[in-house]
Scaffold this motif. Sequence first.
Motif, PDB file in Angstrom:
ATOM      1  N   ARG A 115       0.822  -1.421   0.018  1.00  0.00           N
ATOM      2  CA  ARG A 115       0.063   0.080   0.018  1.00  0.00           C
ATOM      3  C   ARG A 115       0.737   1.197   0.140  1.00  0.00           C
ATOM      4  NH1 ARG A 115      -3.992  -3.337   3.773  1.00  0.00           N
ATOM      5  NH2 ARG A 115      -5.531  -3.905   2.185  1.00  0.00           N
ATOM      6  N   THR A 118       1.881   1.755  -3.551  1.00  0.00           N
ATOM      7  CA  THR A 118       0.859   2.053  -4.325  1.00  0.00           C
ATOM      8  C   THR A 118       0.634   3.605  -4.578  1.00  0.00           C
ATOM      9  OG1 THR A 118      -0.286   0.073  -4.020  1.00  0.00           O
ATOM     10  CG2 THR A 118      -1.420   1.983  -4.870  1.00  0.00           C
ATOM     11  N   ASP A 202      -2.115   1.765 -10.096  1.00  0.00           N
ATOM     12  CA  ASP A 202      -3.348   1.209 -10.602  1.00  0.00           C
ATOM     13  C   ASP A 202      -3.338  -0.388 -10.140  1.00  0.00           C
ATOM     14  OD1 ASP A 202      -6.146   1.029 -11.303  1.00  0.00           O
ATOM     15  OD2 ASP A 202      -5.599   1.873 -13.313  1.00  0.00           O
ATOM     16  N   SER A 205      -3.408  -0.465  -6.249  1.00  0.00           N
ATOM     17  CA  SER A 205      -4.891  -0.166  -5.766  1.00  0.00           C
ATOM     18  C   SER A 205      -5.725  -1.364  -5.748  1.00  0.00           C
ATOM     19  CB  SER A 205      -5.379   0.894  -6.393  1.00  0.00           C
ATOM     20  OG  SER A 205      -6.615   1.184  -6.028  1.00  0.00           O
ATOM     21  N   SER A 208      -5.035  -4.335  -3.496  1.00  0.00           N
ATOM     22  CA  SER A 208      -5.126  -3.787  -1.994  1.00  0.00           C
ATOM     23  C   SER A 208      -6.492  -4.197  -1.793  1.00  0.00           C
ATOM     24  CB  SER A 208      -4.585  -2.475  -1.773  1.00  0.00           C
ATOM     25  OG  SER A 208      -5.187  -2.055  -0.427  1.00  0.00           O
ATOM     26  N   LYS A 209      -7.271  -3.890  -2.590  1.00  0.00           N
ATOM     27  CA  LYS A 209      -8.840  -4.105  -2.592  1.00  0.00           C
ATOM     28  C   LYS A 209      -9.132  -5.266  -2.352  1.00  0.00           C
ATOM     29  CE  LYS A 209     -13.322  -2.075  -4.118  1.00  0.00           C
ATOM     30  NZ  LYS A 209     -13.680  -1.801  -2.586  1.00  0.00           N
ATOM     31  N   ILE A 255      -8.336   6.017  -4.764  1.00  0.00           N
ATOM     32  CA  ILE A 255      -7.372   5.748  -3.571  1.00  0.00           C
ATOM     33  C   ILE A 255      -8.124   6.620  -2.590  1.00  0.00           C
ATOM     34  CG2 ILE A 255      -5.245   6.437  -2.648  1.00  0.00           C
ATOM     35  CD1 ILE A 255      -3.911   5.458  -5.099  1.00  0.00           C
ATOM     36  N   ASP A 258     -11.067   4.837  -0.863  1.00  0.00           N
ATOM     37  CA  ASP A 258     -10.745   3.821  -0.282  1.00  0.00           C
ATOM     38  C   ASP A 258     -10.338   3.955   1.210  1.00  0.00           C
ATOM     39  OD1 ASP A 258      -9.151   1.593   0.836  1.00  0.00           O
ATOM     40  OD2 ASP A 258      -9.364   0.770  -1.372  1.00  0.00           O
ATOM     41  N   LEU A 261      -6.386   2.843   1.866  1.00  0.00           N
ATOM     42  CA  LEU A 261      -5.612   3.463   0.913  1.00  0.00           C
ATOM     43  C   LEU A 261      -5.419   4.974   1.332  1.00  0.00           C
ATOM     44  CD1 LEU A 261      -5.592   1.624  -2.545  1.00  0.00           C
ATOM     45  CD2 LEU A 261      -3.637   1.581  -0.850  1.00  0.00           C
TER      46      LEU A 261
END
Length: 287
Positions: A115, A118, A202, A205, A208-209, A255, A258, A261
């Motif tokens: 993260r 990112t 990208d 991100s 991470s999700k 981001i 989120d 993030l």
Amino acid sequence: MLRITAEKFHEQVIAAITSVKEIYTLSNVPLEPSESRKLITDQLLDSNEIDFSDINQVNEIITQDDTTDQPPSAVERDLEDLTAEYDTALEIFKNLENIDYGSSQIVAKTTQPARCLTVKMLLLAKEIQANPPKPSNPRRVLISLKLQDLQKQYLDAKSSGNTNTVEIKRQVAEQIDEWLKINAAEKKLIEDSITQLVIAADTGSKLSKLIDEYSDLDFEVIATRITQIVGVTSSLTGKDYSSVLTRMKTLETTINSDPTLRDFLRDVSIKTRLTPTSQPKLCQELG
């Protein structure tokens, strides 16, 4: 599948870091011996700042070697830090199958370096886009020197009554064309680097999700999401640069929406404005 996707992310990060190093490195331009000798001669004769009793200074001019004992630049240190964070993340990614995804706390901790990477990829892309470096300036310096010499020839010709300056103007036009070629090549180099950074950010991100929601998803959904993540590269590579900038803005919005993030983005952004004694925590306690 998740581990392979994470390794894909690491490949994109390394490619992005490599491209950034390239655009922040001033490349030496190879010269013909006669041209090099002329530049050195002019520097020795024209400069008022040379201390001829300083042997090291004179040696640097004659040998064109001014790289001794230069500390790493701030950019180089930042890129080394990014690489170190990636190394931490990679060790975690290699053991993703062993992570207890039922614990959100473990997931958050193990994906922390990814993260940080990112958001740093995104912020670095924004910084380069706003303040692009000039890696081709050494080549521009050579052209400037040639133009200076041609100007002297032109003025000497006019003062002596010689109106036949067609050849001088032709050579000036050549130097103009060469300057514009350098501008175009440098612009592409910077745009390619920003594209690599946006691709990495990208991918990070989306990864991470996916990891956050991993325990609640079935195989088909995971497979679909991973296909979308892998497709990030092909969706941007070779496309018009304006689409990369659009994706960068969209990514920043994503981001910021989120919760996880967004905290990392705020952490990294704040860190650049704080003193070393008041560092934020998210991107400091890795591993």
